[in-house]
Design an enzyme around this catalytic site. Structure first.
Site, PDB file in Angstrom:
ATOM      1  N   ARG A  21       0.836  -1.207   0.000  1.00 45.33           N
ATOM      2  CA  ARG A  21       0.000   0.000   0.000  1.00 45.33           C
ATOM      3  C   ARG A  21       0.866   1.251   0.000  1.00 45.33           C
ATOM      4  NH1 ARG A  21      -2.283   3.522   3.723  1.00 45.33           N
ATOM      5  NH2 ARG A  21      -4.388   4.249   3.258  1.00 45.33           N
ATOM      6  N   GLY A 112      12.315 -12.180   1.371  1.00 38.47           N
ATOM      7  CA  GLY A 112      13.435 -12.569   2.214  1.00 38.47           C
ATOM      8  C   GLY A 112      14.684 -12.898   1.408  1.00 38.47           C
ATOM      9  N   ASP A 138      11.837 -14.580  10.070  1.00 34.69           N
ATOM     10  CA  ASP A 138      13.036 -15.167  10.689  1.00 34.69           C
ATOM     11  C   ASP A 138      14.017 -14.098  11.167  1.00 34.69           C
ATOM     12  OD1 ASP A 138      13.169 -17.612   7.978  1.00 34.69           O
ATOM     13  OD2 ASP A 138      11.789 -17.355   9.660  1.00 34.69           O
ATOM     14  N   ARG A 274       3.187 -17.124  11.205  1.00 32.64           N
ATOM     15  CA  ARG A 274       3.295 -16.404   9.919  1.00 32.64           C
ATOM     16  C   ARG A 274       2.027 -15.606   9.631  1.00 32.64           C
ATOM     17  NH1 ARG A 274       6.396 -19.447   6.130  1.00 32.64           N
ATOM     18  NH2 ARG A 274       4.845 -19.189   4.505  1.00 32.64           N
TER      19      ARG A 274
HETATM   20  O1  F6P Z   1      11.222 -18.136   5.972  1.00 33.98           O
HETATM   21  C1  F6P Z   1      10.026 -18.064   6.688  1.00 33.98           C
HETATM   22  C2  F6P Z   1       9.582 -19.438   7.101  1.00 33.98           C
HETATM   23  O2  F6P Z   1       8.406 -19.327   7.837  1.00 33.98           O
HETATM   24  C3  F6P Z   1      10.602 -20.197   7.927  1.00 33.98           C
HETATM   25  O3  F6P Z   1      10.639 -19.788   9.278  1.00 33.98           O
HETATM   26  C4  F6P Z   1      10.112 -21.606   7.746  1.00 33.98           C
HETATM   27  O4  F6P Z   1      11.122 -22.564   7.991  1.00 33.98           O
HETATM   28  C5  F6P Z   1       9.691 -21.600   6.275  1.00 33.98           C
HETATM   29  O5  F6P Z   1       9.342 -20.265   5.960  1.00 33.98           O
HETATM   30  C6  F6P Z   1       8.521 -22.494   5.962  1.00 33.98           C
HETATM   31  O6  F6P Z   1       8.351 -22.445   4.556  1.00 33.98           O
HETATM   32  P1  F6P Z   1       6.931 -22.831   3.893  1.00 33.98           P
HETATM   33  O7  F6P Z   1       5.942 -21.790   4.275  1.00 33.98           O
HETATM   34  O8  F6P Z   1       7.239 -22.827   2.413  1.00 33.98           O
HETATM   35  O9  F6P Z   1       6.567 -24.176   4.447  1.00 33.98           O
END
Ligand code: F6P
Length: 362
Positions: A21, A112, A138, A274
């Site tokens: 945004r 990332g 992370d 997440r």
């Molecule tokens: O890089 C972010 C992350 O959440 C990591 O902490 C984790 O190991 C990975 O992505 C998991 O990946 P995915 O969402 O593809 O399973």
């Protein structure tokens, strides 16, 4: 520059939409057309673009005015992906061609490590102007004190561990709670202090499995036999090679002689950390990083990332005292040092945790 494209790439995180945004508003305010790319680099190579910005009408069912109120929403409205195809020069050339065909001369990448690596290669190989905005729960990206998504992830960890502590205390149990972070132990380290964990285990400690089990068993044993605690909480980063449920089993076996009835449970928070609506901090950091990155992109910068209150020296200042621009080559080199432990940032973090480890167990 008359047109820029925005994309989100790699693991999603709360705050990505706030960055989109802010970027769209920044470009729109300068009369620059803004398009969004669906599903990260895959959508870029496949030419899946949607118009964004103040007056554009949505296509492909995408409400271009949706950005008006998405800053509060977790995830990314554009979608994201981990693109294998983009790892090839051919894939990156195809992406550059898609941009060229639409006279799009600037690309903002919110993502990332892998995404920023792709952005760097795209800029270097094709000349496309690319700016990176660090987004990774992370917190494993160099040249920035934090990344989009980290603060919200930590708040989610605090909320989850508070809930787990309630039931642990009721049943006089020990819990091992695993948090995400890939190869970075940052979420576990920072989370452990906030949730009053009795111990924290993370890859950067470089403990052998048997030493790790013995250390955790010792914390559990002392907590229940010497200090009469009713709850023991161990935070574990997912980068630790001993699987969480295996660690629980081994610790339970190790303490059985003195704590025959103790129940130890394992909880893997996984993708919970997440999701969720972004916190104030993530919304604020995302907006200010995206504003600085988009401004720099429109002024001709490329192959850089904007960092928040960077812990390393150097970089180019911006109109925001908390934001500096760093060459992506420098960012990626510092990222590698963050993860292999040679970065002073990692050494400071691990050093601090080792100092408080004894206090954690009180
Ligand atoms: O890089 C972010 C992350 O959440 C990591 O902490 C984790 O190991 C990975 O992505 C998991 O990946 P995915 O969402 O593809 O399973």
């Amino acid at each position: 520059m008359t047109s820029v494209a925005l994309l989100t790439s790699g693991g999603d995180g709360p705050g990505m939409n706030a960055a989109l945004r802010a970027a769209a508003q920044t470009a729109g305010a300068r009369g620059v057309a803004v398009v969004g790319v669906r599903d990260g680099y895959d959508g870029l190579m496949d030419g899946r673009f949607v118009p964004l910005g103040r007056s554009a009408t949505g296509t492909d069912g995408f409400d271009s005015n949706a950005l008006d109120f998405v800053a509060r929403q977790g995830g990314t409205v554009l979608g994201t992906a981990r693109s294998e195809r983009f790892r090839s020069p051919e894939g990156r050339a195809r992406a550059a061609e898609q941009l060229k065909q639409r006279a799009i001369t600037g690309l903002l990448v919110v993502g990332g490590n892998g995404s920023l690596t792709g952005a760097h290669l795209l800029a270097r190989e094709t000349g496309v102007a690319v700016m990176g905005v660090p987004s990774s729960i992370d917190n494993d990206i160099g040249c920035t004190a934090t990344c989009i998504g980290v603060d919200t992830a930590l708040n989610t960890i605090v909320e989850a561990c508070d809930r787990i502590s309630d039931t642990a205390r009721s049943h006089r149990r020990a819990f091992v709670v695993e948090v995400m972070g890939r190869q970075s132990g940052y979420l576990a380290m920072a989370g452990a202090v906030a949730v009053q964990a009795d111990a924290v285990v993370f890859r950067e400690q470089q403990r052998a499995p048997e030493t790790l089990v013995a250390a955790v068993a010792d914390v559990v044993r002392k907590a229940f036999t010497e200090r009469g605690k009713r709850r023991v909480l161990i935070l574990k980063a997912e980068g630790v090679e001993v699987p969480t449920m295996r660690l629980v089993q081994l610790v339970e076996e190790a303490v059985k002689p003195v704590l025959p009835d103790l129940e130890i449970r394992g909880v893997i928070l996984g993708h919970l950390v997440r999701g969720g609506n972004p916190s104030f901090l993530d919304r604020m950091v995302a907006a200010r990083l995206a504003f600085a990155a988009t401004t720099a992109l429109l002024e001709g910068a490329s192959d850089e990332m904007v960092g928040w209150q960077s812990p390393v020296t150097g970089g180019i200042t911006t109109s925001d005292a908390s934001v500096r621009r760093f060459p992506l080559e420098m960012v990626l080199a510092e990222t590698a040092r963050l993860l292999d432990g040679t970065s002073p940032v990692t050494q400071r973090r691990v050093g601090l945790m080792s100092k408080v480890e004894g206090v954690l167990q009180l």
